[in-house]
Design a protein around this motif. Structure first.
Motif, PDB file in Angstrom:
ATOM      1  N   LYS A 111      45.727  49.850  45.594  1.00  0.00           N
ATOM      2  CA  LYS A 111      44.606  50.672  45.363  1.00  0.00           C
ATOM      3  C   LYS A 111      43.689  49.993  44.494  1.00  0.00           C
ATOM      4  CE  LYS A 111      45.866  53.466  41.446  1.00  0.00           C
ATOM      5  NZ  LYS A 111      45.980  54.559  40.683  1.00  0.00           N
TER       6      LYS A 111
ATOM      7  N   ILE B 154      46.051  53.112  49.411  1.00  0.00           N
ATOM      8  CA  ILE B 154      46.569  54.310  49.489  1.00  0.00           C
ATOM      9  C   ILE B 154      45.877  55.815  49.027  1.00  0.00           C
ATOM     10  CG2 ILE B 154      49.025  53.657  48.771  1.00  0.00           C
ATOM     11  CD1 ILE B 154      48.458  54.696  46.062  1.00  0.00           C
ATOM     12  N   LEU B 155      44.645  55.184  48.497  1.00  0.00           N
ATOM     13  CA  LEU B 155      43.648  56.326  48.459  1.00  0.00           C
ATOM     14  C   LEU B 155      42.952  56.935  49.625  1.00  0.00           C
ATOM     15  CD1 LEU B 155      41.853  54.664  45.173  1.00  0.00           C
ATOM     16  CD2 LEU B 155      43.777  56.437  45.170  1.00  0.00           C
TER      17      LEU B 155
ATOM     18  N   PRO C 120      46.086  60.983  51.314  1.00  0.00           N
ATOM     19  CA  PRO C 120      46.703  61.850  50.646  1.00  0.00           C
ATOM     20  C   PRO C 120      48.203  61.557  50.661  1.00  0.00           C
ATOM     21  CG  PRO C 120      44.871  63.240  51.437  1.00  0.00           C
ATOM     22  CD  PRO C 120      45.143  61.983  52.411  1.00  0.00           C
TER      23      PRO C 120
ATOM     24  N   GLN D 274      49.210  58.559  48.874  1.00  0.00           N
ATOM     25  CA  GLN D 274      48.955  58.682  47.374  1.00  0.00           C
ATOM     26  C   GLN D 274      49.917  59.390  46.800  1.00  0.00           C
ATOM     27  OE1 GLN D 274      44.598  60.376  47.670  1.00  0.00           O
ATOM     28  NE2 GLN D 274      44.950  59.341  45.480  1.00  0.00           N
ATOM     29  N   GLU D 275      50.745  60.379  47.483  1.00  0.00           N
ATOM     30  CA  GLU D 275      51.668  61.308  46.796  1.00  0.00           C
ATOM     31  C   GLU D 275      52.903  60.412  47.093  1.00  0.00           C
ATOM     32  OE1 GLU D 275      53.908  64.406  45.342  1.00  0.00           O
ATOM     33  OE2 GLU D 275      51.462  64.360  45.749  1.00  0.00           O
TER      34      GLU D 275
ATOM     35  N   GLY E 248      52.108  56.680  44.861  1.00  0.00           N
ATOM     36  CA  GLY E 248      50.859  56.688  43.586  1.00  0.00           C
ATOM     37  C   GLY E 248      51.642  56.127  42.374  1.00  0.00           C
TER      38      GLY E 248
END
Length: 83
Positions: A10, A41-42, A45, A48-49, A52
């Motif tokens: 990210k 990854i942004l 979602p 991200q999960e 992250g």
């Protein structure tokens, strides 16, 4: 068939910058054909999960290789193995 390295990262992540440099250094030393993808990854979602708290995450041929820090010797060894 060349290996495929995927880097999940990210923006603003200094460990991601280090990982990107380490991957480039190893590939440069090997002089091998390696496909590299970097995925922010942004942009997703689900990513991200999933990633992250672990970025940077490095996959080789779709399988988890490492996260947080890239050990260049270990990466080089993995990329020298036949696919």
């Amino acid at each position: 068939m060349p290996h495929r390295v995927t880097l999940y990262s990210k923006p603003g992540c200094h460990l991601c910058d280090d990982a990107r440099t380490a991957i480039a250094d190893v590939i440069g030393r090997l002089g091998a054909s390696v496909d590299v993808d970097e995925i922010d990854i942004l942009s997703d979602p689900v990513l991200q999960e999933r990633y992250g708290e672990e970025i940077p995450v490095v996959l080789i041929d779709g399988k988890m290789h490492t996260y947080w820090r890239v050990d260049q010797a270990r990466l080089e060894k993995a990329l020298k193995e036949p696919r």
